[in-house]
Design a protein around this motif. Structure first.
Motif, PDB file in Angstrom:
ATOM      1  N   ASN A   1      51.916 -33.678  28.472  1.00 59.36           N
ATOM      2  CA  ASN A   1      51.212 -32.629  27.750  1.00 59.36           C
ATOM      3  C   ASN A   1      50.754 -31.719  29.079  1.00 59.36           C
ATOM      4  OD1 ASN A   1      49.603 -31.145  26.029  1.00 59.36           O
ATOM      5  ND2 ASN A   1      48.274 -32.686  25.652  1.00 59.36           N
ATOM      6  N   ILE A   2      50.079 -30.594  28.510  1.00 59.60           N
ATOM      7  CA  ILE A   2      49.345 -29.690  29.449  1.00 59.60           C
ATOM      8  C   ILE A   2      48.471 -28.804  28.305  1.00 59.60           C
ATOM      9  CG2 ILE A   2      51.149 -27.819  29.286  1.00 59.60           C
ATOM     10  CD1 ILE A   2      50.458 -27.045  32.238  1.00 59.60           C
ATOM     11  N   PHE A   3      47.328 -28.406  29.002  1.00 58.02           N
ATOM     12  CA  PHE A   3      46.396 -28.209  28.075  1.00 58.02           C
ATOM     13  C   PHE A   3      45.366 -27.377  28.919  1.00 58.02           C
ATOM     14  CE2 PHE A   3      45.250 -32.354  28.563  1.00 58.02           C
ATOM     15  CZ  PHE A   3      43.817 -32.325  28.951  1.00 58.02           C
ATOM     16  N   VAL A   4      44.434 -26.344  28.456  1.00 54.28           N
ATOM     17  CA  VAL A   4      43.692 -25.678  28.921  1.00 54.28           C
ATOM     18  C   VAL A   4      42.261 -25.758  28.611  1.00 54.28           C
ATOM     19  CG1 VAL A   4      43.003 -23.075  29.588  1.00 54.28           C
ATOM     20  CG2 VAL A   4      45.609 -23.990  29.452  1.00 54.28           C
ATOM     21  N   ASP A   5      41.265 -25.468  29.306  1.00 58.09           N
ATOM     22  CA  ASP A   5      39.942 -25.335  29.105  1.00 58.09           C
ATOM     23  C   ASP A   5      39.622 -23.997  28.499  1.00 58.09           C
ATOM     24  OD1 ASP A   5      37.021 -24.857  28.785  1.00 58.09           O
ATOM     25  OD2 ASP A   5      36.909 -26.785  30.083  1.00 58.09           O
ATOM     26  N   PRO A   6      39.608 -23.601  27.189  1.00 52.67           N
ATOM     27  CA  PRO A   6      39.449 -22.365  26.663  1.00 52.67           C
ATOM     28  C   PRO A   6      38.420 -21.604  27.329  1.00 52.67           C
ATOM     29  CG  PRO A   6      38.926 -23.686  24.831  1.00 52.67           C
ATOM     30  CD  PRO A   6      39.379 -24.583  26.196  1.00 52.67           C
ATOM     31  N   VAL A   7      37.201 -22.251  27.896  1.00 53.38           N
ATOM     32  CA  VAL A   7      35.703 -21.667  28.290  1.00 53.38           C
ATOM     33  C   VAL A   7      36.140 -21.583  29.834  1.00 53.38           C
ATOM     34  CG1 VAL A   7      33.351 -21.541  28.680  1.00 53.38           C
ATOM     35  CG2 VAL A   7      34.535 -22.668  26.547  1.00 53.38           C
ATOM     36  N   THR A   8      36.279 -22.677  30.500  1.00 63.04           N
ATOM     37  CA  THR A   8      36.423 -22.562  31.974  1.00 63.04           C
ATOM     38  C   THR A   8      37.756 -22.190  32.642  1.00 63.04           C
ATOM     39  OG1 THR A   8      37.237 -24.726  32.449  1.00 63.04           O
ATOM     40  CG2 THR A   8      34.871 -24.468  32.169  1.00 63.04           C
ATOM     41  N   LYS A   9      38.783 -22.126  31.724  1.00 58.04           N
ATOM     42  CA  LYS A   9      40.060 -21.808  32.057  1.00 58.04           C
ATOM     43  C   LYS A   9      40.729 -22.778  32.917  1.00 58.04           C
ATOM     44  CE  LYS A   9      39.813 -18.320  29.511  1.00 58.04           C
ATOM     45  NZ  LYS A   9      40.221 -18.307  28.271  1.00 58.04           N
ATOM     46  N   ASP A  10      40.065 -23.969  33.214  1.00 59.37           N
ATOM     47  CA  ASP A  10      40.896 -24.945  34.041  1.00 59.37           C
ATOM     48  C   ASP A  10      41.954 -25.649  33.406  1.00 59.37           C
ATOM     49  OD1 ASP A  10      38.976 -24.739  35.938  1.00 59.37           O
ATOM     50  OD2 ASP A  10      37.709 -26.316  35.368  1.00 59.37           O
ATOM     51  N   ILE A  11      42.835 -26.026  34.009  1.00 59.42           N
ATOM     52  CA  ILE A  11      44.159 -26.513  33.339  1.00 59.42           C
ATOM     53  C   ILE A  11      44.191 -28.042  33.697  1.00 59.42           C
ATOM     54  CG2 ILE A  11      46.753 -26.479  33.643  1.00 59.42           C
ATOM     55  CD1 ILE A  11      46.340 -23.670  34.778  1.00 59.42           C
ATOM     56  N   TYR A  12      44.575 -28.740  32.955  1.00 64.01           N
ATOM     57  CA  TYR A  12      44.834 -30.323  32.902  1.00 64.01           C
ATOM     58  C   TYR A  12      46.364 -30.641  32.398  1.00 64.01           C
ATOM     59  CZ  TYR A  12      39.800 -29.898  33.010  1.00 64.01           C
ATOM     60  OH  TYR A  12      38.704 -29.643  33.438  1.00 64.01           O
ATOM     61  N   TYR A  13      46.904 -31.461  32.871  1.00 63.38           N
ATOM     62  CA  TYR A  13      48.217 -32.199  32.346  1.00 63.38           C
ATOM     63  C   TYR A  13      48.239 -33.512  32.473  1.00 63.38           C
ATOM     64  CZ  TYR A  13      49.139 -31.953  37.295  1.00 63.38           C
ATOM     65  OH  TYR A  13      48.923 -31.967  38.766  1.00 63.38           O
ATOM     66  N   ILE A  14      49.102 -34.287  31.495  1.00 63.07           N
ATOM     67  CA  ILE A  14      49.228 -35.842  31.631  1.00 63.07           C
ATOM     68  C   ILE A  14      50.706 -36.173  32.290  1.00 63.07           C
ATOM     69  CG2 ILE A  14      49.410 -37.715  30.068  1.00 63.07           C
ATOM     70  CD1 ILE A  14      47.439 -36.217  28.445  1.00 63.07           C
ATOM     71  N   GLU A  15      50.398 -37.171  33.207  1.00 61.19           N
ATOM     72  CA  GLU A  15      51.439 -37.584  33.840  1.00 61.19           C
ATOM     73  C   GLU A  15      51.637 -38.958  33.261  1.00 61.19           C
ATOM     74  OE1 GLU A  15      51.014 -37.888  37.865  1.00 61.19           O
ATOM     75  OE2 GLU A  15      51.013 -35.737  38.322  1.00 61.19           O
ATOM     76  N   GLN A  16      53.141 -39.435  32.937  1.00 64.11           N
ATOM     77  CA  GLN A  16      53.543 -40.709  32.447  1.00 64.11           C
ATOM     78  C   GLN A  16      54.168 -41.297  33.561  1.00 64.11           C
ATOM     79  OE1 GLN A  16      55.376 -41.259  28.523  1.00 64.11           O
ATOM     80  NE2 GLN A  16      56.691 -42.965  29.593  1.00 64.11           N
ATOM     81  N   ARG A  17      53.531 -42.323  34.284  1.00 66.29           N
ATOM     82  CA  ARG A  17      53.994 -42.950  35.652  1.00 66.29           C
ATOM     83  C   ARG A  17      54.601 -44.197  35.312  1.00 66.29           C
ATOM     84  NH1 ARG A  17      48.654 -41.565  39.502  1.00 66.29           N
ATOM     85  NH2 ARG A  17      48.799 -39.124  39.366  1.00 66.29           N
TER      86      ARG A  17
END
Length: 670
Positions: free
Chosen positions: A29-45
């Motif tokens: 998954n990848i998603f964005v904080d709509p306020v701070t515009k920081d980006i996050y993603y989920i890695e499956q390891r």
């Protein structure tokens, strides 16, 4: 260095099971904080037991602790495990099923203690004004049987760590919810709803309601709930997203292709002036996988993913004008684009997969009136420790449209044997053995992105053929509905006729073809080598077979599977067990295990709740009683698909050894 010759299937390859498994990372998954515009993603390891790790793109660090598993089991398949809003990241934790909030290094649970792991949460949305209130799917397993699990929408108060009901009915045991989303002002809420016997891509419906805030209780309530799109059993509406306070966009397949639609208080209508015969979304097996995002704050343009010839294309859609323009650029070489999220004006992020390189979390910036794209890799799934594979070793996909009986079209993807160290076979006029891959679902699509498992075989001299049989997605609703009432018939015949087609007969040794698949693909594999209706079974058509967690007993599956797919099989077979008992019997491979003459490898996770282990035990037992040729491996700790490095490695090696025993010619290399 001079090229070598060896029998097809006997080539030596640097693509080892160890290399595939040791550093296996996929991006979920990848998603964005709509306020701070920081980006996050989920890695499956895989190296960490399949743990889903939530990463900050800004800090390149885990948001939660090393023991945290950012995953949910809502609908068993999960998705929608995490979001971020104004610097706070919210995520379900697979370890204890609680939801946690993380901000400035501080982490706390925001749902009540649940020692028996009864409650599951997913698909969160934050109220834009009262930001400690989240709406989420709640899946209640108090009575933990497929017939009694209850789904609803709830409110999570992240300050008080309480959960209260928002949308729930007396029929919650047969209902489902997805994609709750607030309008920008927070005055409206939209969501997707469906109920048995539909799947979300069959009869998903979009509802909209007014939102009210009670300052005394700090709670939300709804009124004026209205169905705005979709119809049970016939029209699927999915992926609601507010363009503004007055306009909601979503996908609908009312035209028999899932196109973009809009709802306002005055009307519901297609966004585009004429229907496009392409699907603008995939079936929503996973929560939160949005296929479009807005390119401006006013919601007048959107970036959309559509599917053409089995691969993704990108369109900029002018919502006001009802027009669209394809992004055609040599830098756009992705065959799969998903999890599309808005970052800022003309900037969006997505998960992108190529056919010649590892997948990545991507940032795209569009510039100018022709929307020229610039792509930036945020996170690649490429191995950081393994040595690179030789240049030219990747076998690229060749999509084909095959005409089969009744002038029907079947879509397949062919991969030729390929290894730069080899010029061909040492056996004169030998054609390569072929591995025929059958995707799961069955409402799914085998995509054309790089798969190291496929390359593991093609680099050893095997051909590989993926069959997107009738019933597969992304070719329109009519193609999907070819399988209704015909599961175990259409899928099997399409696989057999694909191998027998003139196009494939010239490329492969049709007498040395293995059929393999997982889940629904495992069922098709078993059906092809066992059922009385299968021409392949009668002729011992396939030289080998691999069934990974496939269905063998339809009656047992209907009783034991999870709630999400409990009624799925009814449409696929054409009726209930009570209505058509003979069909249920005749489509269950377990009753025809004595017909199985094809050597069969069975791989199964012992913790699989979708296709429980009993499905594999019964077919193996039946083959052994009939003195057939079968080998089985059961993996502790694995569910529906392989997550750990150890299992990934073992499964690959077991399959290769099985084919070498049963359909590869032993001749010395030259």
């Amino acid at each position: 260095m001079a090229q070598k010759y060896a029998p097809y299937g006997r080539w030596e390859s640097p693509i080892t099971a160890d290399a595939i498994a040791q550093d296996s990372v996929s991006l979920g998954n990848i998603f964005v904080d709509p306020v701070t515009k920081d980006i996050y993603y989920i890695e499956q390891r895989a190296s960490e037991g399949g743990r889903s790790v939530l990463m900050s793109n800004q800090t390149q660090k885990e948001v939660f602790g090393k023991a945290f598993n950012a995953r949910t089991r809502v609908h068993e398949y999960g998705g929608g495990a995490a979001i971020a809003y104004n610097g706070t990241v919210y995520s379900s934790n697979f370890a204890d099923f609680l939801v946690y909030a993380a901000k400035d290094g501080k982490i706390k649970p925001i749902t009540p203690e649940d020692p028996n792991r009864i409650y599951r949460y997913a698909d969160f949305c934050v109220h834009p004004v009262h930001t400690d209130l989240l709406v989420a799917i709640l899946e209640d397993h108090t009575n933990d049987t497929p017939h009694t699990v209850r789904n609803s929408l709830c409110i999570i108060n992240s300050t008080a760590a309480t959960v209260t009901s928002l949308v729930s009915t007396e029929d919650a045991q047969s209902e489902f919810y997805a994609a709750p989303t607030f309008s920008p002002s927070g005055d409206k809420l939209a969501w997707q709803f469906w109920k048995h016997p539909d799947m979300p891509w069959e009869g998903g419906q979009i509802y909209v309601a007014d939102v009210h805030y009670n300052s005394n209780t700090h709670r939300l309530s709804l009124s004026n709930t209205k169905l705005v799109a979709g119809e049970a059993n016939s029209i699927s509406a999915c992926y609601p997203l507010w363009a503004s306070n007055d306009k909601l966009l979503f996908t609908s397949d009312e035209s028999k292709f899932a196109n973009l639609w809009e709802y306002t208080q005055t009307c519901t209508k297609p966004v585009l002036s004429s229907a496009v015969q392409q699907d603008f979304c995939m079936p929503s097996w996973l929560l939160g996988n949005y296929p479009f995002a807005f390119l401006d704050e006013n919601g007048t343009r959107a970036i959309c993913v559509a599917w053409r010839s089995g691969r993704s294309v990108l369109y900029v859609v002018d919502i006001v004008a009802g027009s669209y323009m394809e992004i055609k650029d040599e830098s756009f070489d992705f065959v799969v684009v998903d999890h599309v999220r808005r970052l800022s004006d003309h900037n969006f992020v997505f998960m992108g997969l190529r056919n010649n390189a590892p997948g990545a979390a991507m940032l795209c910036t569009l510039t100018g009136p022709s929307f020229v794209p610039n792509f930036q890799v945020l996170k690649s799934t490429a191995s950081t420790s393994a040595a690179p594979f030789p240049k030219g070793i990747i076998s690229l996909p060749t999509p084909l449209e095959l005409k089969v009986a009744g002038d029907k079209i079947v879509y397949v993807v062919y991969y030729a044997p390929n290894n730069p160290a080899y010029a061909g076979s040492s056996i004169p006029e030998e054609k390569p053995p072929c591995v025929l891959g059958v995707h799961g679902g069955p409402t799914g699509l085998e995509t054309q992105n790089l798969s190291w498992v496929k390359q593991y075989f093609t680099s050893r001299g095997y051909a590989w053929l993926d069959v997107n049989y009738g019933g597969s997605s992304c070719y329109g609703r009519a193609y999907v509905e070819r399988l209704q009432g015909n599961w175990g018939i259409t899928d099997v015949s399409d696989c057999v006729e694909a191998v027998q087609s003139p196009e494939l007969r010239s490329l492969i040794d049709t007498k040395r073809t293995a059929i393999r698949g997982g889940s629904a693909g495992g069922y098709t594999t078993l059906a092809a080598i066992s059922l009385g209706s299968s021409a392949a079974s009668k002729a011992n058509f396939f030289a080998s077979a691999t069934n990974s967690f496939g269905i063998s007993d339809m009656g047992l599956f209907a009783d034991d599977t999870h709630k999400f797919e409990l009624m799925y099989v009814i449409k696929l077979l054409g009726g209930t067990k009570e209505e058509i008992p003979q069909v249920w019997h005749d489509r269950s491979p377990v009753y025809f295990s004595a017909n199985i003459k094809t050597p069969l490898l069975v791989l199964q996770g012992n913790d699989d709740a979708v296709v429980p282990p009993a499905q594999s035990w019964t077919i193996v037992d039946g083959i052994l009683k009939s003195k057939g040729h079968v080998e089985a491996h059961f993996f502790d700790g694995e569910q529906h698909g392989w997550r750990t490095s150890e299992t990934i490695k073992k499964a690959i090696e077991f399959e290769r050894e099985w084919y070498e025993k049963n359909m590869v010619r032993p001749t010395v290399a030259t």
